[in-house]
Write a protein that holds these residues in place. Structure first.
Motif, PDB file in Angstrom:
ATOM      1  N   ALA A   1       0.835  -1.204   0.000  1.00 32.49           N
ATOM      2  CA  ALA A   1       0.000   0.000   0.000  1.00 32.49           C
ATOM      3  C   ALA A   1       0.872   1.257   0.000  1.00 32.49           C
ATOM      4  N   SER A   2       1.972   1.229   0.755  1.00 32.22           N
ATOM      5  CA  SER A   2       2.843   2.410   0.790  1.00 32.22           C
ATOM      6  C   SER A   2       3.423   2.688  -0.590  1.00 32.22           C
TER       7      SER A   2
ATOM      8  N   THR B   1       0.851   4.002  -2.895  1.00 28.55           N
ATOM      9  CA  THR B   1       0.541   5.393  -2.572  1.00 28.55           C
ATOM     10  C   THR B   1       1.587   6.332  -3.158  1.00 28.55           C
TER      11      THR B   1
ATOM     12  N   ALA C   1       1.074   6.546  -6.763  1.00 35.80           N
ATOM     13  CA  ALA C   1      -0.163   7.271  -7.061  1.00 35.80           C
ATOM     14  C   ALA C   1       0.058   8.776  -6.928  1.00 35.80           C
ATOM     15  N   ILE C   2       0.789   9.195  -5.894  1.00 37.13           N
ATOM     16  CA  ILE C   2       1.042  10.631  -5.704  1.00 37.13           C
ATOM     17  C   ILE C   2       1.846  11.174  -6.889  1.00 37.13           C
TER      18      ILE C   2
ATOM     19  N   THR D   1       2.805  -3.013  -8.897  1.00 32.25           N
ATOM     20  CA  THR D   1       2.696  -1.852  -8.016  1.00 32.25           C
ATOM     21  C   THR D   1       2.573  -0.566  -8.831  1.00 32.25           C
TER      22      THR D   1
ATOM     23  N   GLY E   1      -0.625   1.860  -8.834  1.00 33.18           N
ATOM     24  CA  GLY E   1      -0.459   3.243  -8.401  1.00 33.18           C
ATOM     25  C   GLY E   1      -0.790   4.220  -9.516  1.00 33.18           C
TER      26      GLY E   1
ATOM     27  N   GLY F   1      -3.607   6.964  -9.400  1.00 36.88           N
ATOM     28  CA  GLY F   1      -3.193   8.361  -9.522  1.00 36.88           C
ATOM     29  C   GLY F   1      -3.921   9.082 -10.647  1.00 36.88           C
TER      30      GLY F   1
END
Lengths: 275, 405, 132
Positions: free
Chosen positions: B23-24, B27, B30-31, B327, B331, B335
């Motif tokens: 998840a990290s 994230t 995605a950012i 991943t 993401g 995003g």
């Protein structure tokens, strides 16, 4: 000769001084032979086993397995040798934490799927083991793909599952786990298992591809007397059916099962002095 | 009981069993994708707005009343409606100057923030006989001459279903509505010169009269000039100023200069955005490298045991790379979706806050950019994981099952 | 526990936001002479948002199977929250009006987020409880 070790030496440098962890070792093994090596830790046992399996390059000397010189093999051929010809039971816990016990046992069978057909002949494990209790008779599962698997990942190495293959692998894995009396834990993850249970699952994994040479590093290390009995009888039965078993151990209870007992002291291999 | 594991499923299983780490990483990717995709969309929309503005500026020089230059510029870019005008007949005087190819005049009136559900509009009166600025543009939508009392509406003008708008308590027929330009012209209605006095009269009935009635028929807000070949807009402006002492104090607006200054502020903004995205990208890559390299140590044993089982180096690398690709793709999708939820619904609000011409690009460009953003996300994750792959590629580097360990 | 929070908290938060957004940060045009469409949209969203939030609160106390049903209801509520400012009631038609430019997109985004999170909650709750 299934395994031929000639003048094998490996030197490490410890505090600037080179020393030989394995020192000019010679050993030959035939199919069906069961050899135990005893020695205190730090005397080169694991180094020896890692060189036999090609994980570690020797400083000098040569290892030949099933007619192939380990030093001459490239990564792929060496990996195939480890996968198909050798079964390795490590001293420390090496089950993959992200897979269930069953999937851990099945995994090695997936690396070189093209080879599996030639290996289909019945190994010793299913055919007879007096400890095997109830033979696991899992109902045939449908060979469906994992529904959670997204389409984006193309299966890279796994050939299209034929109708029978997934069943065959699961059935064999369950049978091995049953032989080691841990089949009820097939869907558990390694962190849910005790040390002895993990050890037995890793033995099942090492046997998955019906190796010609089984290397076992302290296979009874964390096992109680009863489990030790199960494991040692299984190893003996494997040897009786033609698998060469090379075991390193401290465990006096394990030694009587071996055909030959050798000692490894300061990197030198010798026949055990008779008591 | 589920079907057993496959080699292709192993990376997915590894990700699933480490939900926090996965998840990290997702994230972080995605950012990065939000910044990349959102920033690119803004840049593309601003560029399209600027291009559209350039296309709408047919004049080389605008003569406006003293001190109203900034209002006139705002009209061209993105500002609030305004009323300003000369109180004398200036067009014929200006026309005498040397170097003028074409000349026309326009009148700007700001409507009231009218009744229900209407907003302030910029009313632009132009002269169909001499016009060279608006007519070509209107012609694409409406090929007849604009009649008295008729209107052509900008894209954002709220035209009711019967094809009219209400202004100053009167209903006016709208004969055509123009495509969006991303400038304040979208909030304008265009009428011919003869309609202007009608509007002024109408305004007097409902509220404050927008300009004294005596000026209504002759008021000119701006004289637009196309210069002759070989003449510079500034030279022509000097010529005009020298004609008559009365003309010495008028204001000049150079639409080319307005475009240039808009371009400058746009480029400034874009370069800030670029720096921001690059810094974020580098930071994200560092974070991901840190996570991946710490996971190498954590997973040494896992990789060693795969090697003992007979996995080739290629298999290990492929497991790591595929974990990274999954991943990155997850993401990236999250995003792009998140950025889309902001950029597209709030397009109008963003355009207003930007104070710059802002025009949404077409669906093709959007999809293309989304694809680029996804590739970018996947590549970022792959680059970060190359470090791990590199370490796995070195012989025996991860071999931990040595003597004494 | 994790699934329960996933099935309830997003609905509560987004439901509350849908209810209050048109009255606070994403305000609609003030009522001057007569109330406009956006005013009625704002009123309707109080009800729709409250409904979604209450579904989330109920989800805190019930079994996973029932939570699936509640989240399906939340998805439908979110569709309603999107439909109100777009097709059912609408907002002021002027493109530069605050309700058109801010309120409507805000409600659409909140509705989409509610749908996404509810769909995840439905998926989590309907997964067989193996391998956990």
């Amino acid at each position: 000769m299934l395994l031929e070790i000639k003048d094998l030496t490996r030197e490490f440098i410890r505090r600037g001084v080179p020393f030989a962890a394995v020192d000019h070792v010679n050993l030959s093994m035939d199919a069906g032979e069961f050899i135990a090596i005893v020695g205190r830790s730090g005397n080169g046992k694991s180094t020896l086993l890692n060189m036999v399996s090609g994980l570690l390059r020797p400083t000098s000397g040569a290892v030949t397995i099933d007619g192939q010189s380990v030093a001459d093999l490239d990564d792929k051929a060496l990996s195939r040798l480890r996968n198909r010809t050798i079964g390795f039971v490590t001293q420390s816990q090496t089950l993959l934490p992200n897979l269930t016990a069953l999937d851990n046992v099945i995994l090695p069978a997936l690396f070189f799927p093209d080879d599996s057909d030639g290996q289909a002949a019945g190994g010793p494990v299913e055919s007879e083991n007096e400890n095997a209790g109830v033979k696991s008779a899992e109902p045939a599962e449908t060979p469906a793909d994992d529904p959670d698997m997204p389409d984006v990942i193309a299966p890279v190495r796994v050939s299209e599952p034929t109708a029978a293959r997934p069943d065959a692998l699961s059935t064999r894995a369950h049978a091995l786990l049953a032989d080691l009396q841990v089949d009820d834990l097939a869907d558990s993850y390694p962190k849910e298992l005790s040390g002895g249970e993990m050890r037995r699952v890793s033995i099942a994994r090492a046997l998955m591809n019906r190796p010609k040479l089984l290397i076992a590093d302290e296979p009874t290390g964390d096992l109680d007397a009863e489990s030790t009995l199960i494991v040692m009888r299984l190893l003996r039965s494997l040897a009786d059916h033609g698998t060469a078993v090379l075991m390193v151990t401290h465990d006096a209870d394990a030694l009587p099962y071996a055909d030959r007992v050798l000692t490894l002291d300061a990197g030198r291999l010798a026949d055990r002095p008779s008591r | 009981m589920s079907p057993h594991i496959s080699l292709a499923g192993l990376p997915l299983e590894n990700l699933r069993r480490k939900p926090f780490r996965t998840a990290s990483l997702i994230t972080v990717v995605a950012i990065l994708s939000v910044a990349f995709f959102g920033g690119s969309m803004l840049a593309m929309n601003l560029n399209k707005g600027l291009t559209s503005m350039e296309e709408r500026l047919g004049a080389d020089l605008m003569v406006v009343p003293q001190t109203t230059e900034s209002k006139a510029e705002a009209l061209l870019t993105d500002g609030t409606p305004n009323t300003f005008y000369f109180t004398n007949d200036i067009e014929s005087k200006v026309a005498k100057a040397d170097g003028i190819a074409q000349i026309t005049s326009q009148t700007y009136i700001s409507s009231l923030a009218a009744a229900c559900c209407a907003e302030k509009l910029q009313i632009i009166g132009f002269d169909p006989q001499t016009d060279f600025v608006i007519e070509p543009w209107v012609a694409s939508q409406y090929d007849k001459t604009l009649g008295d009392g008729e209107m052509v509406a900008g894209a954002n003008v709220n035209v009711s279903t019967d094809g009219t708008i209400e202004l100053y308590g009167k209903t006016w027929p709208v004969v055509a509505q123009l495509a969006s330009t991303g400038t304040s012209l979208d909030n304008s209605v265009f009428v011919n010169k003869a309609t202007v006095p009608q509007m002024v009269a109408a305004s007097a009935k409902v509220a404050k009269r927008v300009m004294p009635q005596e000026y209504a028929s002759k008021a000119v807000s701006s004289v637009l000039i196309k210069v002759q070949d070989g003449y510079d807009a500034h030279t022509v402006a000097d010529n005009i100023a020298k004609l008559d002492p009365q003309l010495a104090s008028v204001g000049f607006v150079y639409p080319g200069g307005v475009t240039a200054s808009t371009k400058t502020s746009l480029n400034t903004m874009l370069s800030y955005m670029l720096v921001f995205v690059v810094v974020l990208w580098v930071m994200g890559l560092i974070v991901m490298l840190a996570v991946f390299s710490s996971s190498v140590n954590e997973r040494k044993k896992e990789f060693a045991s795969l090697r003992i089982m007979g996995a080739t180096r290629g298999m290990l690398i492929s497991i790591v790379i595929r974990e990274a690709l999954i991943t990155g793709l997850a993401g990236g999708v999250i995003g792009v979706a998140a950025a889309s939820l902001i950029v597209f619904p709030f397009s109008g609000y963003i355009g207003k806050q930007m104070q710059l011409p802002y025009l949404q690009v077409g669906i093709g460009s959007i999809l293309g950019m989304a694809l680029v953003a996804l590739v970018f996300a996947v590549l970022t994750a792959a680059v970060a994981s190359l470090f791990v792959a590199f370490r796995l590629g070195r012989p025996e580097a991860y071999l931990t099952l040595r003597e004494g360990e | 526990m994790k699934n329960k929070l996933f099935a309830s908290i997003p609905s509560i938060v987004f439901g509350a936001l849908i209810a209050i957004a048109p009255h606070t940060f994403a305000y609609v045009c003030k009522v001057e002479k007569m109330p406009m469409a956006c005013h009625w949209t704002a009123q309707a969203e109080i009800g729709v948002g409250a409904l979604i939030a209450v579904l989330g609160v109920i989800a805190l106390f019930v079994a996973p199977q029932i939570r699936i049903g509640l989240n399906i209801a939340a998805v439908l509520g979110a569709l309603l929250a999107i439909a109100v400012p777009t097709v059912l009631i609408g907002v002021c038609p002027g493109a530069m009006m605050h309700c058109h430019m801010v309120t409507r997109p805000t409600l659409i985004v909140l509705g989409v987020l509610t749908i996404v999170f509810s769909a995840i909650a439905i998926w989590l709750d309907s997964r067989p409880a193996k391998r956990v």
